[in-house]
Design an enzyme around this catalytic site. Sequence first.
Site, mmCIF file in Angstrom:
data_model
loop_
_atom_site.group_PDB
_atom_site.id
_atom_site.type_symbol
_atom_site.label_atom_id
_atom_site.label_comp_id
_atom_site.label_asym_id
_atom_site.label_seq_id
_atom_site.Cartn_x
_atom_site.Cartn_y
_atom_site.Cartn_z
ATOM 1 N N CYS A 63 -86.137 5.021 11.473
ATOM 2 C CA CYS A 63 -86.477 3.665 11.320
ATOM 3 C C CYS A 63 -87.810 3.332 11.811
ATOM 4 O O CYS A 63 -88.808 3.928 11.408
ATOM 5 C CB CYS A 63 -85.426 2.429 11.903
ATOM 6 S SG CYS A 63 -85.861 0.938 11.265
ATOM 7 N N HIS A 106 -80.474 4.120 10.538
ATOM 8 C CA HIS A 106 -80.167 4.432 11.923
ATOM 9 C C HIS A 106 -78.584 5.122 11.845
ATOM 10 O O HIS A 106 -77.723 4.538 11.816
ATOM 11 C CB HIS A 106 -79.818 2.935 12.514
ATOM 12 C CG HIS A 106 -80.941 1.912 12.804
ATOM 13 N ND1 HIS A 106 -81.839 2.278 13.772
ATOM 14 C CD2 HIS A 106 -81.662 1.295 11.761
ATOM 15 C CE1 HIS A 106 -82.633 1.205 14.006
ATOM 16 N NE2 HIS A 106 -82.679 0.860 12.621
ATOM 17 N N GLU A 154 -77.727 6.783 14.479
ATOM 18 C CA GLU A 154 -77.067 6.310 15.781
ATOM 19 C C GLU A 154 -76.141 5.361 15.842
ATOM 20 O O GLU A 154 -75.441 5.035 16.810
ATOM 21 C CB GLU A 154 -78.260 6.265 16.834
ATOM 22 C CG GLU A 154 -78.966 5.098 16.787
ATOM 23 C CD GLU A 154 -80.079 4.851 15.789
ATOM 24 O OE1 GLU A 154 -80.478 3.654 15.872
ATOM 25 O OE2 GLU A 154 -80.157 5.601 14.710
#
Length: 201
Positions: free
Chosen positions: A79, A170, A172
């Site tokens: 990002c 994202h 994560e």
Amino acid sequence: MIKIGVLALQGAVREHVKSLQAPDVEVKVVKRVEQLAELDGLVFPGGESTTMRRLVGKYGFFEPLQQFAEAGKPVFGTCAGLILMAEDIKGEPRGYLQLMDMEVQRNAFGRQRESFETKLFVKDVGEEVEAVFIRAPLITGVGKEVDVLSEYEGEIVAARQSHLLACSFHPELTEDARFHQYFVQMVRESKETTADSMAVT
């Protein structure tokens, strides 16, 4: 053991640390320039790219981060991290760190309320990779050395250039660690190549 750092100036640092976990990986939270010397790879997390640029400059990371990538050590940006890495940013005179031969567009998917989750095919990573898009940028153009890894509705959202890896979303923020483990494997291979070349010399 390989050592991978997560640049901890802003963003979802803890989530990246969790996603990078592997038996042969030591993950470091990076807050000081001196820590870069001990790392085999580095993650630029998401966050707010303008704030991240200001903090990179404030804490003296600008040239050391460029030198880290120029030394051939793998870097992974998600990002806002992708925006930091780009050679060009649409509507701006130039990119910031200018590590990767791509043009990006900030907030291409709109504001916070347009955030969404989806599953993507990511080349060399797998099918139905979970992806969270939050005020996400897009990769609007890539150089000939850049390999497109994933697209969403015909737009580029993940790419790799040699030891550099970037995505608009994202990974994560999901339980799917495959994208991070792909980066971990990049770091392993990079370290092995470096060790082999040193043995030859």
